[in-house]
Design a protein around this motif. Structure first.
Motif, PDB file in Angstrom:
ATOM      1  N   TYR A 191       0.840  -1.190   0.000  1.00  0.00           N
ATOM      2  CA  TYR A 191       0.000   0.000   0.000  1.00  0.00           C
ATOM      3  C   TYR A 191       0.879   1.246   0.000  1.00  0.00           C
ATOM      4  O   TYR A 191       0.602   2.219  -0.672  1.00  0.00           O
ATOM      5  N   CYS A 192       1.944   1.220   0.799  1.00  0.00           N
ATOM      6  CA  CYS A 192       2.810   2.391   0.942  1.00  0.00           C
ATOM      7  C   CYS A 192       4.152   2.104   0.295  1.00  0.00           C
ATOM      8  O   CYS A 192       4.899   1.275   0.778  1.00  0.00           O
ATOM      9  N   GLU A 244      -8.372   1.941  -5.760  1.00  0.00           N
ATOM     10  CA  GLU A 244      -9.273   0.843  -6.090  1.00  0.00           C
ATOM     11  C   GLU A 244      -8.486  -0.334  -6.647  1.00  0.00           C
ATOM     12  O   GLU A 244      -8.745  -1.483  -6.324  1.00  0.00           O
ATOM     13  N   THR A 245      -7.480  -0.058  -7.480  1.00  0.00           N
ATOM     14  CA  THR A 245      -6.688  -1.135  -8.066  1.00  0.00           C
ATOM     15  C   THR A 245      -5.958  -1.929  -6.992  1.00  0.00           C
ATOM     16  O   THR A 245      -5.974  -3.161  -6.991  1.00  0.00           O
ATOM     17  N   LYS A 246      -5.328  -1.221  -6.056  1.00  0.00           N
ATOM     18  CA  LYS A 246      -4.615  -1.908  -4.978  1.00  0.00           C
ATOM     19  C   LYS A 246      -5.578  -2.704  -4.106  1.00  0.00           C
ATOM     20  O   LYS A 246      -5.265  -3.805  -3.659  1.00  0.00           O
ATOM     21  N   MET A 286      -5.420  -6.716  -3.480  1.00  0.00           N
ATOM     22  CA  MET A 286      -5.282  -7.261  -2.137  1.00  0.00           C
ATOM     23  C   MET A 286      -6.429  -8.213  -1.805  1.00  0.00           C
ATOM     24  O   MET A 286      -6.214  -9.260  -1.183  1.00  0.00           O
ATOM     25  N   LEU A 287      -7.617  -7.871  -2.225  1.00  0.00           N
ATOM     26  CA  LEU A 287      -8.761  -8.732  -1.939  1.00  0.00           C
ATOM     27  C   LEU A 287      -8.645 -10.072  -2.667  1.00  0.00           C
ATOM     28  O   LEU A 287      -9.106 -11.100  -2.163  1.00  0.00           O
ATOM     29  N   LYS A 288      -8.031 -10.059  -3.832  1.00  0.00           N
ATOM     30  CA  LYS A 288      -7.807 -11.323  -4.538  1.00  0.00           C
ATOM     31  C   LYS A 288      -6.811 -12.189  -3.775  1.00  0.00           C
ATOM     32  O   LYS A 288      -6.991 -13.398  -3.646  1.00  0.00           O
TER      33      LYS A 288
END
Length: 413
Positions: free
Chosen positions: A344-345, A355-357, A361-363
Motif C-alpha cells: 500500500y505504501c 481501487e486497483t490496490k 489485495m482482496l484477490k
C-alpha cells in the motif's frame, strides 16, 4: 541551535536512529522505568501493562533502575550495535525523575559511551533541564500537540502540577508555557531536541503547521508528526483516523520550516533493536498475561500474517510485500504458503489506498478469514472488513497471535 552542539553530540546524533534517518543500522533500547504521568491525554488509557500492542505508552513490564541495568547488560551482550538507551515511559520520564536519574547513573557507570535520551510531555522540563544536562542526556523528545491553549485544553483532560489539578484552557496554557520554556533551556544547554506531535483529525490537524513554525524558533532539530492511534478505553478511542496521504501532505508542508521525520515506528516503551525490527519479545521475562488455551472450533480459519521476521507479527499492513498464510483447525495452526502482494505504501507520497490496490489485495486474501498485523490504516481496514475479513492488530509471536485471534473470534461468535 546546531552551533551549540559539541563534537561528541554531533557524532551521537549521527548514530541515533530516531534523530538520523541514515542511522538505521544502529539499535536502541527503551527502558520502561517511568510509570507515573502528570498529565492525562485524551488519547491515552494508562493501562499499559500486558498489552500486545505496539504503540507509545505500552510495555510488558515496569522495571526498577537496578533491573533496567541488568536488562541493559543482557541486551548489550546480544546486540553489538546497541547505541542508545531511551526512557519513553510508559508514563513521563520527568514525572518519575528519581527513577529516571538512577537508571541513567547505573547504566552510564557500566557503559560510559552509550547515548542517553528521554521523552517527556515537557511540563517539568524547566525544573530539570540543567540536571538532565549534567546527567549526560544529549537528546530529548518533547511531545507538543498545540500552542493554542483552547486546542490543548481539548487534547488534555487534566494537568497535575505542584499539587494542583488544571483543566481546559488553563491546563493547556500552563503546559504550553512550560514546554516552550523547556525547549529554550535545552537549546541553551546544547541538547538536541526532537518534537513529537500527534495529528488528530478535526482537532489539531489544521493547527500543527503553526506549531512547527513556532518551535523552529526554539532550536528544535527535527519534527515528528505522528497519526493518532486511538487507544481502547480512552476518550479519543472513536476518533477518525488520519490517512497516510493526509499525514505526509502535512509533513511535506512543514518540511519547508523544519526537518521532518518519516521513519518513526511509534514504538513501545520497552522497544529494543533497530527501528525496522523490534526484538523486545526476545528479552521479556516469560509471557505476559494468562496462558492461552487451544480453542476447540468447528470451522477452519485461513489467516494472513504480516511479518518481517517470519517469527513475529511485527509489520504494518501497508508495508507488506509478502504475507504468511496459515490454516487453523481443531488440531492447531499449520503454515500453508507465502503470498506476494503490492505494498500500500511505497513512498512518502504514495500511501493512499486505490481501487486497483484494493482489488489486488482482496484477490490475495480471497480465502482468508483473519489478517494479523502490527498496524493497519483506516482505508484498507474498512475495505477488508467490508469483505468479512477480521483485522487484528497485535505485536506477538505468530503462533500465540493466531491462538489469541481464534479465541477472540470464538468468544465473539
Amino acid at each position: 541551535m546546531e552551533e551549540n552542539w559539541t563534537t561528541e553530540v554531533r557524532e551521537k546524533t549521527e548514530k541515533h536512529p530516531c534523530y538520523c534517518d541514515t542511522a538505521h543500522k544502529y539499535a536502541r533500547m527503551h527502558i520502561p522505568v517511568a510509570p507515573k504521568c502528570n498529565i492525562q491525554c485524551n488519547y491515552c488509557n494508562r493501562k499499559y501493562d500486558c498489552l500486545n500492542e505496539s504503540r507509545p505508552g505500552v510495555t510488558s513490564e515496569v522495571l526498577k533502575p537496578q533491573e533496567a541495568l541488568e536488562k541493559y547488560k543482557l541486551v548489550k551482550s546480544k546486540l553489538s550495535n546497541l547505541m542508545v538507551v531511551g526512557i519513553a515511559g510508559p508514563g513521563d520520564a520527568l514525572a518519575n525523575f528519581e527513577e529516571t536519574k538512577k537508571s541513567i547513573e547505573l547504566i552510564k557507570a557500566y557503559d560510559p559511551d552509550v547515548t542517553f535520551c528521554l521523552s517527556t510531555n515537557g511540563l517539568m522540563l524547566p525544573e530539570y533541564a540543567e540536571e538532565i544536562s549534567k546527567m549526560g542526556v544529549t537528546h530529548v523528545t518533547v511531545t507538543i500537540n498545540a500552542i493554542d491553549p483552547k486546542i490543548a485544553g481539548e487534547i488534555y483532560s487534566k494537568v497535575y502540577y505542584k499539587d494542583k489539578i488544571y483543566t481546559d484552557e488553563e491546563a493547556g496554557a500552563l503546559l504550553i508555557s512550560k514546554q516552550l520554556l523547556g525547549l529554550k533551556m535545552l537549546q541553551e544547554l546544547g541538547i538536541v531536541c526532537k518534537v513529537n506531535m500527534v495529528m488528530i483529525k478535526g482537532l489539531n490537524d489544521h493547527h500543527l503547521e503553526a506549531v512547527v513554525k513556532k518551535i523552529k524558533d526554539y532550536g528544535v532539530y527535527i519534527n515528528n508528526i505522528m497519526p493518532l492511534i486511538p487507544a481502547e478505553g480512552s476518550k479519543f478511542q472513536n476518533m477518525k483516523l488520519i490517512s497516510n496521504g493526509e499525514l505526509n501532505a502535512l509533513r511535506k508542508k512543514c518540511s519547508i520550516n523544519l526537518k521532518q521525520m518519516y521513519h518513526c515506528r511509534q514504538c513501545r516503551a520497552d522497544a529494543i533493536g533497530i527501528l525496522a525490527e523490534d526484538v523486545s519479545l526476545d528479552f521479556r521475562k516469560g509471557s505476559c498475561g494468562n496462558r492461552l488455551d487451544i480453542p476447540e472450533i468447528q470451522q477452519e480459519y485461513i489467516i494472513a500474517v504480516a511479518s518481517k521476521t517470519g517469527r513475529l507479527i511485527d509489520q504494518h499492513f501497508g508495508h507488506v510485500q509478502e504475507l504468511l498464510i496459515y490454516k487453523y483447525t481443531s488440531k492447531g495452526a499449520s503454515f500453508l504458503e507465502k503470498r506476494s502482494v503490492d505494498q500500500y505504501c511505497t513512498g512518502f507520497d504514495s500511501c493512499n489506498d486505490t481501487e486497483t490496490k484494493t482489488e489486488k489485495m482482496l484477490k490475495v486474501l480471497a480465502d482468508c478469514n483473519i489478517v494479523l498485523c502490527l498496524r493497519i490504516g483506516s482505508v484498507p481496514r474498512k475495505n477488508l472488513e467490508a469483505n468479512s475479513i477480521h483485522i487484528i492488530e497485535v505485536y506477538e509471536e505468530i503462533e500465540k497471535g493466531i491462538l489469541k485471534a481464534v479465541n477472540q473470534l470464538k468468544c465473539a461468535s
